[in-house]
Design an enzyme around this catalytic site. Structure first.
Site, PDB file in Angstrom:
ATOM      1  N   VAL A   5     -20.902  37.111  46.386  1.00 37.19           N
ATOM      2  CA  VAL A   5     -21.802  38.201  45.997  1.00 37.19           C
ATOM      3  C   VAL A   5     -22.825  37.656  45.016  1.00 37.19           C
ATOM      4  O   VAL A   5     -22.476  36.954  44.064  1.00 37.19           O
ATOM      5  CB  VAL A   5     -21.023  39.375  45.368  1.00 37.19           C
ATOM      6  CG1 VAL A   5     -21.968  40.495  44.970  1.00 37.19           C
ATOM      7  CG2 VAL A   5     -19.956  39.892  46.334  1.00 37.19           C
ATOM      8  N   LYS A  20     -23.871  40.689  49.353  1.00 42.36           N
ATOM      9  CA  LYS A  20     -22.630  40.033  49.759  1.00 42.36           C
ATOM     10  C   LYS A  20     -22.919  39.282  51.041  1.00 42.36           C
ATOM     11  O   LYS A  20     -23.417  39.857  52.005  1.00 42.36           O
ATOM     12  CB  LYS A  20     -21.526  41.063  49.977  1.00 42.36           C
ATOM     13  CG  LYS A  20     -20.184  40.461  50.318  1.00 42.36           C
ATOM     14  CD  LYS A  20     -19.112  41.532  50.381  1.00 42.36           C
ATOM     15  CE  LYS A  20     -17.749  40.944  50.598  1.00 42.36           C
ATOM     16  NZ  LYS A  20     -16.710  41.992  50.615  1.00 42.36           N
ATOM     17  N   ASP A 118      -6.941  48.051  51.270  1.00 39.84           N
ATOM     18  CA  ASP A 118      -6.859  47.002  50.244  1.00 39.84           C
ATOM     19  C   ASP A 118      -7.197  47.560  48.865  1.00 39.84           C
ATOM     20  O   ASP A 118      -7.939  46.946  48.096  1.00 39.84           O
ATOM     21  CB  ASP A 118      -7.778  45.825  50.605  1.00 39.84           C
ATOM     22  CG  ASP A 118      -7.417  44.545  49.850  1.00 39.84           C
ATOM     23  OD1 ASP A 118      -6.250  44.406  49.411  1.00 39.84           O
ATOM     24  OD2 ASP A 118      -8.299  43.683  49.685  1.00 39.84           O
TER      25      ASP A 118
END
Length: 193
Positions: A5, A20, A118
Site C-alpha cells: 500500500v 494497494k 479475515d
C-alpha cells in the site's frame, strides 16, 4: 501478504489516496497469479459494493503496466493490532465503541451477502477522530461469485471460527466470531486460545 500500500495524491480531485498494488505476481506460478489477481479484484468489487461509514471507501480499480491496483480512501489512524498488548490497551469504553462500529459495518456487509472472512485487529483501523473503519476485504466471499468454494481455508488462524477452520460453509457468523476474538484480545491483552 501479496500486496503493498502506497500513499498517493489524486491530482484531479486534489486529495490523498491509498493505492494497494499486487507487487509479487511475477514470482508466482501462472495458476497462482490468476487466483491472486481474481482475489484482488474480488476485494475491490466486494468493498466497492458497500457504502457504510465504517467500511473503507474504494475510489478506483485498474491496472497500470500489468500491475493491478485499488485506489481507496487514505485513512489517518492506526490498526488496532497496536493495542493488543498489555501496556498499550485502549480504554474499555473506546474498545466498545470500536466494537459497535465494526459490528454495524459487518451487518451492512452481511446484508449485502458479503462475508469478510479475515476480521482481526490488523484489519480494523482506528482513525484519529476515534471512528473505526473495517479494511481489507481480500478474502471476502460474495455468494454471487464462484471463485473459491466455501471449503477454502483462507484467513488468519488465530481469529478463525471453528467452521472456517473446518472448511465448512460460512455466513456472517464467522465474522462475528472473529470480531469477538479480536475484542477479547483488545480488552485483555492476549488471545482467548
Amino acid at each position: 501478504a501479496v500486496g503493498e500500500v502506497f500513499l498517493a495524491r489524486d491530482p484531479l480531485l486534489d486529495r490523498y489516496v491509498a493505492i494497494k498494488v499486487l507487487s509479487v505476481l511475477g514470482g508466482l506460478p501462472s495458476e497462482e497469479q490468476q487466483e491472486v489477481r481474481a482475489r484482488f479484484q474480488r476485494e475491490a468489487r466486494a468493498a466497492a459494493a458497500l457504502s457504510h461509514p465504517s467500511i473503507v471507501t474504494i475510489h478506483d480499480v485498474g491496472e497500470h503496466e500489468g500491475v493491478p491496483f485499488i485506489a481507496m480512501e487514505y485513512l489517518r489512524g492506526v490498526t488496532l493490532d497496536r493495542h493488543t498488548r498489555s501496556g498499550h490497551l485502549l480504554p474499555q469504553t473506546q474498545v466498545l465503541a470500536c466494537a459497535r462500529q465494526a459490528a454495524l459495518a459487518l451487518a451492512d456487509a452481511h446484508a449485502a451477502g458479503i462475508v469478510h472472512r479475515d476480521i482481526k485487529p490488523a484489519n480494523l483501523i482506528l482513525l484519529e477522530d476515534g471512528s473505526l473503519k473495517v479494511a481489507d476485504f481480500g478474502l471476502a466471499k460474495d455468494p454471487r461469485t464462484s471463485l473459491t468454494s466455501d471449503q477454502s481455508l483462507l484467513g488468519t488462524p488465530n481469529y478463525m471460527s471453528p467452521e472456517q477452520i473446518a472448511g465448512k460453509p460460512l455466513d456472517g457468523r464467522t465474522d462475528l466470531f472473529s470480531l469477538a476474538v479480536s475484542l477479547f484480545e483488545l480488552l485483555s491483552g492476549h488471545r482467548p486460545f
